[in-house]
Write a protein that holds these residues in place. Sequence first.
Motif, PDB file in Angstrom:
ATOM      1  N   UNK A 224     -15.508  67.316 -11.284  1.00  0.00           N
ATOM      2  CA  UNK A 224     -15.148  67.310 -12.943  1.00  0.00           C
ATOM      3  C   UNK A 224     -15.334  66.034 -13.515  1.00  0.00           C
ATOM      4  N   UNK A 225     -15.840  65.103 -12.928  1.00  0.00           N
ATOM      5  CA  UNK A 225     -16.296  63.806 -13.416  1.00  0.00           C
ATOM      6  C   UNK A 225     -17.660  63.476 -13.284  1.00  0.00           C
ATOM      7  N   UNK A 226     -18.419  64.546 -13.047  1.00  0.00           N
ATOM      8  CA  UNK A 226     -19.746  63.930 -12.650  1.00  0.00           C
ATOM      9  C   UNK A 226     -20.586  63.254 -13.696  1.00  0.00           C
ATOM     10  N   UNK A 227     -19.983  63.540 -15.095  1.00  0.00           N
ATOM     11  CA  UNK A 227     -20.635  62.819 -15.855  1.00  0.00           C
ATOM     12  C   UNK A 227     -20.303  61.311 -16.028  1.00  0.00           C
ATOM     13  N   UNK A 228     -19.149  60.662 -15.059  1.00  0.00           N
ATOM     14  CA  UNK A 228     -18.853  59.350 -15.143  1.00  0.00           C
ATOM     15  C   UNK A 228     -19.763  58.625 -14.139  1.00  0.00           C
ATOM     16  N   UNK A 229     -19.562  57.243 -14.376  1.00  0.00           N
ATOM     17  CA  UNK A 229     -20.161  56.381 -13.399  1.00  0.00           C
ATOM     18  C   UNK A 229     -19.408  56.512 -11.835  1.00  0.00           C
ATOM     19  N   UNK A 230     -20.179  55.879 -10.807  1.00  0.00           N
ATOM     20  CA  UNK A 230     -19.698  56.030  -9.708  1.00  0.00           C
ATOM     21  C   UNK A 230     -18.435  55.377  -9.481  1.00  0.00           C
ATOM     22  N   UNK A 231     -18.463  54.106 -10.205  1.00  0.00           N
ATOM     23  CA  UNK A 231     -17.319  53.333 -10.265  1.00  0.00           C
ATOM     24  C   UNK A 231     -16.017  53.781 -10.713  1.00  0.00           C
ATOM     25  N   UNK A 232     -16.314  54.488 -12.022  1.00  0.00           N
ATOM     26  CA  UNK A 232     -15.097  55.017 -12.620  1.00  0.00           C
ATOM     27  C   UNK A 232     -14.631  56.354 -11.612  1.00  0.00           C
ATOM     28  N   UNK A 233     -15.449  56.994 -11.235  1.00  0.00           N
ATOM     29  CA  UNK A 233     -15.076  57.886 -10.047  1.00  0.00           C
ATOM     30  C   UNK A 233     -14.338  57.410  -9.019  1.00  0.00           C
ATOM     31  N   UNK A 234     -14.648  56.163  -8.411  1.00  0.00           N
ATOM     32  CA  UNK A 234     -13.861  55.492  -7.371  1.00  0.00           C
ATOM     33  C   UNK A 234     -12.374  55.157  -7.700  1.00  0.00           C
ATOM     34  N   UNK A 235     -12.416  55.045  -9.099  1.00  0.00           N
ATOM     35  CA  UNK A 235     -11.029  54.456  -9.454  1.00  0.00           C
ATOM     36  C   UNK A 235     -10.108  55.452  -9.637  1.00  0.00           C
ATOM     37  N   UNK A 236     -10.797  56.760 -10.157  1.00  0.00           N
ATOM     38  CA  UNK A 236      -9.994  58.165 -10.130  1.00  0.00           C
ATOM     39  C   UNK A 236      -9.469  58.437  -8.799  1.00  0.00           C
ATOM     40  N   UNK A 237     -10.301  58.267  -7.928  1.00  0.00           N
ATOM     41  CA  UNK A 237     -10.048  58.763  -6.541  1.00  0.00           C
ATOM     42  C   UNK A 237      -8.927  57.786  -5.909  1.00  0.00           C
ATOM     43  N   UNK A 238      -8.935  56.538  -6.451  1.00  0.00           N
ATOM     44  CA  UNK A 238      -7.807  55.680  -5.889  1.00  0.00           C
ATOM     45  C   UNK A 238      -6.549  55.981  -6.396  1.00  0.00           C
ATOM     46  N   UNK A 239      -6.549  56.346  -7.590  1.00  0.00           N
ATOM     47  CA  UNK A 239      -5.174  56.854  -8.512  1.00  0.00           C
ATOM     48  C   UNK A 239      -4.794  57.870  -8.055  1.00  0.00           C
ATOM     49  N   UNK A 240      -5.812  58.951  -7.694  1.00  0.00           N
ATOM     50  CA  UNK A 240      -5.271  60.068  -6.935  1.00  0.00           C
ATOM     51  C   UNK A 240      -4.327  59.777  -5.742  1.00  0.00           C
ATOM     52  N   UNK A 241      -4.894  58.905  -4.921  1.00  0.00           N
ATOM     53  CA  UNK A 241      -4.251  58.717  -3.722  1.00  0.00           C
ATOM     54  C   UNK A 241      -3.121  57.925  -3.764  1.00  0.00           C
TER      55      UNK A 241
END
Length: 363
Positions: A213-230
């Motif tokens: 879903x967030x392929x256009x986002x930076x790696x750092x931003x995707x890592x934040x999203x994964x942290x919030x998901x957990x």
Amino acid sequence: MSRKRRIFDIDVPDMDGIPVGKVPDHVVPSRRGPMASAISENASSLRERQAVEDSIRAENDRLATEYVELKRAGMIVDRVALDDIVTERLVRDRKPGADDDLAELMDSIRDIGLSNPVRLERRADGRFELVQGMRRLLAYRALLAETGSDLYGAIPAGIGAQEAEAQVSYRRMVDENLIRKDISFAEMAMLARRYAEDPAHECPEVSEAVAVLFKSASYTKRSYIRAFAELLARLDKVLNFPEDIPRNVGVELKRRMDGDDGLVARVSAALRAAPDRDAAQEVEILRGFLADAGAAAKAETAGKPARTRQAKTTFQVPVDSGVARCSASAGRLELRHDVDFSSVDRRSLERAVAAFFAALDEE
């Protein structure tokens, strides 16, 4: 009495004596009558008119073809009745409930109209699926209910063909929302969780859903999203205002929970003890656990001799996709690059690590 006819002698030159192809010294131009001139001028005018009409027809055909292509691509704005728009195919990234900023958007539409049309996909049943513009659609529906004016009965929209795969439609929705300043990491994480929970997407892991879903986002931003998901997975039943959790609080709290198995239970108990809390109070409760952990860490290290600073080597390695930043110390090697390593096949990672150690052994 009859008139006598006069006869003149005409001397005709010998034709054999005239050179072939010779042009007389003086040629008298032929004279055309008025009728012939009018016919010629009319024919010339008709030819010019036909040429102009052919040019106009060719230009109209080109514009019609271009219009059809732009309309199919959703680049032509139409007005679509609100009753013909549905929101069934995609899970929205907005948390359900009242939107405090909707009144401001309604005032803007009422004063100057809609600046940015919504994006729709045409369905087989003749209706339209909303892809981008949920708040704009809600604002139009609220204005129609408030005023009853036909002006708000239809909304400006760009219409495209329905994508064969829902993943493409999700990407369109998400990419627009990534530039929104007000969308929170919790809302993006909730969207990734719902996407992963839908068996139709064949994406059971939240980390995979974030990568899609967030392929256009930076790696750092995707890592934040994964942290919030957990974080939401651990505190989902006790959080009332997850969208108000600041990024640094959510990411750090998740990191602390990774190292403290009992922290989830303590945070949950503290939140349940304040059932009437508002968003600001909920965030302060979460901050309190970060402060307590920081104070405990300082107390634990108080009185201990300072540890010798560990030697560390940093360097960069050029690769085909950019530059990899590396940091090496005793027993530890960190590799940073703009690549989502969680989306790489595990066997490929294992082979890469094995090749790395094999290269070290050869030195």
